[in-house]
Design an enzyme around this catalytic site. Sequence first.
Site, PDB file in Angstrom:
ATOM      1  N   GLU A 141       0.805  -1.227   0.000  1.00 51.09           N
ATOM      2  CA  GLU A 141       0.000   0.000   0.000  1.00 51.09           C
ATOM      3  C   GLU A 141       0.839   1.278   0.000  1.00 51.09           C
ATOM      4  O   GLU A 141       0.412   2.307  -0.504  1.00 51.09           O
ATOM      5  CB  GLU A 141      -0.959   0.022   1.193  1.00 51.09           C
ATOM      6  CG  GLU A 141      -2.120  -0.974   1.072  1.00 51.09           C
ATOM      7  CD  GLU A 141      -1.780  -2.350   1.597  1.00 51.09           C
ATOM      8  OE1 GLU A 141      -0.585  -2.614   1.892  1.00 51.09           O
ATOM      9  OE2 GLU A 141      -2.696  -3.185   1.726  1.00 51.09           O
TER      10      GLU A 141
ATOM     11  N   PHE B 207     -11.643  -6.888  14.098  1.00 51.79           N
ATOM     12  CA  PHE B 207     -10.595  -7.389  13.214  1.00 51.79           C
ATOM     13  C   PHE B 207     -10.207  -6.304  12.207  1.00 51.79           C
ATOM     14  O   PHE B 207     -11.059  -5.711  11.560  1.00 51.79           O
ATOM     15  CB  PHE B 207     -11.092  -8.640  12.478  1.00 51.79           C
ATOM     16  CG  PHE B 207     -10.096  -9.158  11.478  1.00 51.79           C
ATOM     17  CD1 PHE B 207      -8.854  -9.622  11.906  1.00 51.79           C
ATOM     18  CD2 PHE B 207     -10.384  -9.155  10.120  1.00 51.79           C
ATOM     19  CE1 PHE B 207      -7.922 -10.081  10.977  1.00 51.79           C
ATOM     20  CE2 PHE B 207      -9.460  -9.616   9.199  1.00 51.79           C
ATOM     21  CZ  PHE B 207      -8.223 -10.088   9.631  1.00 51.79           C
ATOM     22  N   GLN B 208      -8.924  -6.029  12.114  1.00 53.22           N
ATOM     23  CA  GLN B 208      -8.370  -5.032  11.192  1.00 53.22           C
ATOM     24  C   GLN B 208      -8.940  -3.633  11.414  1.00 53.22           C
ATOM     25  O   GLN B 208      -9.116  -2.867  10.478  1.00 53.22           O
ATOM     26  CB  GLN B 208      -8.538  -5.464   9.737  1.00 53.22           C
ATOM     27  CG  GLN B 208      -7.709  -6.713   9.451  1.00 53.22           C
ATOM     28  CD  GLN B 208      -7.523  -7.017   7.991  1.00 53.22           C
ATOM     29  OE1 GLN B 208      -8.398  -6.743   7.172  1.00 53.22           O
ATOM     30  NE2 GLN B 208      -6.386  -7.582   7.646  1.00 53.22           N
TER      31      GLN B 208
ATOM     32  N   LYS C 289     -17.363  -0.501   6.182  1.00 58.25           N
ATOM     33  CA  LYS C 289     -17.829  -1.500   5.218  1.00 58.25           C
ATOM     34  C   LYS C 289     -19.344  -1.461   5.039  1.00 58.25           C
ATOM     35  O   LYS C 289     -19.848  -1.527   3.917  1.00 58.25           O
ATOM     36  CB  LYS C 289     -17.387  -2.891   5.687  1.00 58.25           C
ATOM     37  CG  LYS C 289     -17.745  -3.974   4.688  1.00 58.25           C
ATOM     38  CD  LYS C 289     -17.076  -5.294   5.001  1.00 58.25           C
ATOM     39  CE  LYS C 289     -17.415  -6.315   3.921  1.00 58.25           C
ATOM     40  NZ  LYS C 289     -16.756  -7.604   4.149  1.00 58.25           N
TER      41      LYS C 289
END
Lengths: 569, 163
Positions: A50, A112-113, A162
């Site tokens: 990235e 998570f993440q 998301k």
Amino acid sequence: MELTGAEILIRCLQEEQVEYVFGYPGGAVLFIYDELFKQDKVKHVLVRHEQAAVHAADGYARSSDKVGVALVTSGPGLTNAVTGIATAYMDSTPMVVISGQVPTFAIGEDAFQEVDAVGITRPCVKHNFLVKDVKDIASTIKKAFYLAKSGRPGPVLVDIPKDVSNHKTTFEYPASVSIRSYHPVSKGDSGQIRQAAQMLLEAKRPMIYAGGGVVLSDASAQLADLVRLLDSPCTNTLMGLGGFPASDKHFVGMLGMHGTYEANMAMQHCDVLLAVGARFDDRVIGNVEHFAQVPRKIIHIDIDPSSIAKRVKVDLPIVGDVRLVLDELLGVLRGGRQAPSPAALAAWWKQVDEWRAIGGGLRYKNSSEIIKPQFVIEKLHEITGGDAFITTDVGQHQMWTAQYYKFDKPRRWITSGGLGTMGFGLPAAMGVQMVNPGATVACVTGEGSIQMNIQELSTCKQFRLPIKIIALNNGYLGMVRQWQEFFHGNRYSETYMNALPDFVRLAEAFGHVGMRIEKPADVEPALKEAFARKNDLVFMDFRTDPTENVFPMVPGGKGLSEIILSEQL
Amino acid sequence: MRHIISLLMENEAGALSRVAGLFSARGYNIESLSVAPTEDPTLSRMTIVTSGSDAVIEQINKQLNKLVDVAALMDLSEGEHLERELMLVKVRAEGAAREELKRMADTFHGRIIDTTDHTYTIELTGSCAELDSLLEKIGRDLILETVRTGASGIGCGDRILKL
Ligand SMILES: Cc1cc2nc3c(=O)[nH]c(=O)nc-3n(C[C@H](O)[C@H](O)[C@H](O)COP(=O)(O)OP(=O)(O)OC[C@H]3O[C@@H](n4cnc5c(N)ncnc54)[C@H](O)[C@@H]3O)c2cc1C
Ligand SMILES: Cc1ncc(C[n+]2csc(CCOP(=O)(O)OP(=O)(O)O)c2C)c(N)n1
Ligand SMILES: [Mg+2]
């Protein structure tokens, strides 16, 4: 009709006429990638890390005047991007970075993440947003592009959870944007511009110091007109190179830590200094007290008020866009009857030319035994007709390129100045090549720096980017070694890197052409051969003199006239 | 020199941390900072008390102005202004000290808003200096806890910070 957040995002990018997005997928951006897949207007460049996505977007923007766009996933995707974002921030690159975030209902639960993207990037973006409602996506993207590009440019991060990218709403892209708390100035104050004209006309020893702001505002033509009209010497910062043609007789070279003797002496001894889109960086004026000893008058044109009077006192500040301010200043100068005093200017040029003779401009001792890095850059300039796009990494090779590749045009020189990010060169070159297909693009690097993003050779293969990599391989982290030689008693602590890879075979393993050049006599033919291979990426491993140092040098904390000219002094 | 700076900023999550982050990242002093929404719920008003040389104060003003969320700014110290701070101080009030503390509160125009047989809680509004001075008078031995809001400032007369 209702669209999902992801569809809306892609529609927004289309509206902004984004041609390329540099990115890397992951869980939090799955809906966005799904929409990218379903259309072909916005093309995606899949990088291998990235950080490289952001540097590529950066190179894309700097070499084209467009806004660079990068897309990364949440958590590690975002943290990997931070170095790229900070690099863009320090050099004022217009950029929009879109990051995925965990769903809104999971934020704050150490999901998570999950990382606090807005928090982590806050000190190194122009602005950032967390979009919590799908209804806000379109207006936020519109604002992000506007903020990135207007005023003093910079990176803007848009963090999209998301679930928001999957919620639906109607899509309407705002036709215009205004932010009540954001009003960048563009036109300068006319009274102050007239005063500046007067000061410049009365100057006996004028000096123009031009920086990255000239390039960012596309004001090279205006700057050239002004320099010639005033018949003043002109210097560029590292970021400003190409903003004024290096081949013009008024150009005295780059200034600062590794600037020329004449540029630094003229800075110190002028009576009126016009700073244009430059921010009096510590690598430029060295010791502030030493710089301020001289009673010169300073005029400072900058779009960002906080750049003015930050490190040095300014007599006449002009807040505004360089291009508009210079246009108006030129109008005033041309409209009046007064002209600069020819006698005073003749005496001043005599002095400047004496400094030129002492400094000898830039000098190095060439050799027939061992390749001198400066020689490679001189030949590179010759063979590319001085017309290539050149990116660099960070170190000695960067300084030699700045000194010996004489840039005549803006946006050809792409380097990390403010943050000094090793690993910038190759991914930046990818962005440059994408937006300038068919142009000659070279990345000058060191054997240390290139290894920081060498995985991008794979991206170059996938997208057939015929970049020429000029590795000045001195076997050392040379710039650090130089400081250890000068200031730390020759103790080369951890600057020699054992077990370097065989770069030729490495390039070949990635599907490219590799060349190793060990003798001075082979430099020119090798470069010619490499640049003749229009469709290939060629990795050129030049084995250069490991002991060579960058001169001139103003040691850290010293004043500009305390410059060391060469090894012998 | 001490400066008192007033800001109008977007009442958005994160706006406060942009200001606080700016001060810590750039090494500026921050004596106090107080913030609350205004009559327009989309705007917050913030008062910052800081100190530094003229050059540093100039940079602080410019850097604050540069924050996209900051809609308007006034360096109140550059003209006539008023500043007020609210303090709640709980003191040990026993024996002879009890009367003495009551008198002190009265002289400062403070109010005793909570009493027990061995404590007083005094409320006082005034300039930061007045609050300091009451604390000094009481003395640390008697003070059980001190809560101060930090200064709020406003320009005098027609000096108005509004969008
Ligand atoms: C190893 C190394 C060595 C270095 N040595 C040197 C050296 O010897 N000499 C040197 O010069 N640098 C050197 N640098 C680079 C240095 O660190 C700074 O990045 C650089 O000097 C800053 O350039 P600048 O002043 O032009 O500002 P930039 O960072 O380019 O900033 C641009 C300025 O222009 C303003 N601006 C932007 N857009 C506009 C507009 N439209 N209108 C008006 N103003 C605008 C901005 O507000 C800002 O103030 C070195 C870096 C490295 C890594
Ligand atoms: C990411 C990062 N880490 C460390 C540094 C510090 N640093 C500056 S120059 C340099 C040496 C670079 O070595 P090389 O790429 O071989 O270039 P050379 O100086 O030898 O030309 C280092 C380690 C940096 N600028 N960036
Ligand atoms: Mg090296």
